[in-house]
Enzyme design. Structure first.
Site, PDB file in Angstrom:
ATOM      1  N   ARG A 154     -11.133   9.674  40.889  1.00 30.95           N
ATOM      2  CA  ARG A 154     -10.863  11.091  41.124  1.00 30.95           C
ATOM      3  C   ARG A 154     -12.183  11.830  41.333  1.00 30.95           C
ATOM      4  NH1 ARG A 154      -5.735  12.759  40.097  1.00 30.95           N
ATOM      5  NH2 ARG A 154      -4.376  11.432  38.825  1.00 30.95           N
ATOM      6  N   GLY A 179      -3.873  12.338  48.032  1.00 28.15           N
ATOM      7  CA  GLY A 179      -3.155  13.600  47.970  1.00 28.15           C
ATOM      8  C   GLY A 179      -3.935  14.752  48.583  1.00 28.15           C
ATOM      9  N   ASP A 210       4.457  13.374  43.494  1.00 26.12           N
ATOM     10  CA  ASP A 210       5.259  14.560  43.179  1.00 26.12           C
ATOM     11  C   ASP A 210       6.034  15.084  44.381  1.00 26.12           C
ATOM     12  OD1 ASP A 210       4.293  14.432  40.630  1.00 26.12           O
ATOM     13  OD2 ASP A 210       2.814  16.041  40.875  1.00 26.12           O
ATOM     14  N   GLY A 254       5.151  15.923  37.612  1.00 27.31           N
ATOM     15  CA  GLY A 254       5.431  17.131  38.379  1.00 27.31           C
ATOM     16  C   GLY A 254       4.598  18.277  37.868  1.00 27.31           C
ATOM     17  N   ARG A 255       3.317  18.315  38.282  1.00 24.87           N
ATOM     18  CA  ARG A 255       2.414  19.367  37.799  1.00 24.87           C
ATOM     19  C   ARG A 255       2.850  20.738  38.300  1.00 24.87           C
ATOM     20  NH1 ARG A 255      -2.581  18.260  35.818  1.00 24.87           N
ATOM     21  NH2 ARG A 255      -3.270  20.271  36.598  1.00 24.87           N
ATOM     22  N   ILE A 363       5.861   4.593  35.674  1.00 22.83           N
ATOM     23  CA  ILE A 363       6.501   4.950  36.937  1.00 22.83           C
ATOM     24  C   ILE A 363       5.534   4.816  38.101  1.00 22.83           C
ATOM     25  CG2 ILE A 363       7.376   6.927  38.246  1.00 22.83           C
ATOM     26  CD1 ILE A 363       8.814   7.833  35.711  1.00 22.83           C
TER      27      ILE A 363
END
Length: 439
Positions: A154, A179, A210, A254-255, A363
């Site tokens: 990241r 992303g 997400d 799910g931020r 997940i």
């Protein structure tokens, strides 16, 4: 959906395409002519009848259709590609890598493809991450495994240093799988290459578990994540209905967008309450979440609650600061809600059996499902077609079931979210039977 201008939709090309695509010969050998696409092949952004009626003769906004071009920009045997995976894990990463390598090698004849290790760190020489040489043999079975063969990291890196490294490797094409933050990094690399006059095609494959990137039917890995989330919900339901006053609480990813929580809950059919970032709620009060939960348990003997990780931020004091990707650090709504539920039942001197499940890392680390695997392959193939044609500063996606080229600046300009007035949220309310709002 905002009104788009032609500038919003412009796809940049490195230059005129003068090289006959190797696909021309391959398709000819099959005995028929394959459908190549021109840059004039378009798909409507908004295909609703009401929108088209209101145009008053103006040309509607359209995306450029992805796919093979009859003439390409890069000479295959003189081309060097590189693939980098950035950000958190997501089902299907290895499938996309494999699709890009196989398409480049077998369909276009590109023989030099680097796998950049550990995200954008791998494009900065001082980190010392040596790239892999990727071949069809080296990626032959990676789609059977979760995660990414290349590793990930990241956080941003200096675009100048990354372009220096790409230049030293002789890279003409960079594929960025990641992303919105990763695609912003890809755009910074492209802009640095433009500043230097360097011919570098930067093509993104958008990855967000997400499902929150705009102007896309869905993100790869999303279907797999929903299926894995249903397994966790089923476990929570079994635990809840097997105990007196049982409650199963599941925290899902799910931020900012509650798509996984919504879809998994609908698919399960055993959820009684869904809490997502897009729909405000209160815990306390006569019509709050806790009172509703208590009434349900007293009436039916058990209940299952799903909460997205970004829900209820207004109720907590978060840890503060940001993570390496620049995302605000969130408080743990799952642990917070668990404590509040236990406290509420104690205050009413009512026995409670609560099982809390957080399957997030399980997940996102599983291999892709068959449908996601197909989707990943199609995205990887579309990315190679675009790159070989000299397209740059774009991501490939699917819109209205058609694969398209989307400018990176457009897809990173906003975030897709669940519409509280839309059909997805209505389906959740109908499936769970929960009130339209908790207040």
């Amino acid at each position: 959906m905002k009104e788009l201008t032609p500038a919003d939709l412009t796809v940049r090309n490195l230059g005129e395409r003068t090289i006959v695509s190797p696909l021309e010969i391959q398709f000819g050998e099959m005995g028929y002519e394959h459908a190549f696409f021109s840059d004039d092949s378009r798909v409507l952004v908004d295909h609703s009848l009401s929108h088209l009626k209101n145009l008053n003769g103006a040309e509607p906004a359209c995306f450029e259709v992805a796919g093979p071009r009859r003439k390409i920009y890069f000479h295959p045997r003189k081309t060097t590609g590189a693939i980098v995976t950035c950000g958190g894990l997501c089902p299907g990463l290895n499938d996309v890598i494999r699709a890009i390598v196989n398409q480049s090698f077998y369909r276009y004849g590109v023989r030099r493809i680097f796998g950049i290790r550990y995200g954008f760190e791998g494009l900065v020489e001082s980190y010392g991450h040596q790239p892999y040489n990727l071949t069809p043999e080296s990626v032959s079975n990676i789609h059977s495994f979760g995660g990414t063969r290349l590793g990930s990291s990241r956080g941003p890196q200096d675009p100048a240093k990354m372009v220096d490294y790409l230049s030293d490797l002789g890279v003409n094409i960079l594929y960025v799988i990641g992303g919105d933050g990763s695609q912003r990094g890809a755009l910074a690399i492209e802009q640095e290459a433009i500043r230097r006059g360097m011919e570098l095609a930067v093509v993104g494959v958008p990855k967000t578990i997400d499902n929150d990137m705009i102007y896309m039917d869905k993100s790869f890995g999303y279907e797999t994540a929903c299926a894995a989330a249903v397994t966790a919900i089923n476990a929570a339901h079994t635990e809840a209905r097997s105990a007196r006053n049982g409650v199963g609480l599941v925290r899902l990813m799910g931020r900012h967008s509650g798509f996984i929580a919504c879809s998994a809950s609908i698919a399960s059919g055993d959820v009684n309450c869904v809490l997502i970032p897009e729909v405000p709620f209160e815990l306390d009060g006569e019509h709050g979440v806790l009172a509703n939960l208590y009434e349900r348990v007293m009436r039916r003997g058990h209940s299952v609650i799903i909460v997205a990780e970004g829900a209820g931020e207004h109720l907590m004091t978060g840890p503060g600061g940001a993570d390496a990707s620049g995302n605000k650090k969130l408080g743990d709504i799952g642990v917070f809600l668990k404590g509040k539920i236990e406290e509420y039942f104690r205050s009413r001197e009512t026995e409670l059996t609560l099982k809390y499940i957080d399957p997030s890392y399980m997940i996102r680390s599983v291999p892709a499902s068959p449908q996601d695997r197909i989707y990943c392959m199609r995205l990887g193939q579309a990315a190679v077609h675009a790159a070989m044609a000299g397209k740059t500063g774009i991501v490939v996606g699917r819109w209205h079931s058609t694969y398209v080229h989307l400018p990176i600046s457009l897809v990173t300009s906003a975030r897709k979210q669940v519409d509280p007035k839309g059909d997805i949220w209505l389906s959740v309310l109908e499936s769970t039977g929960q009130p339209a709002r908790f207040y």
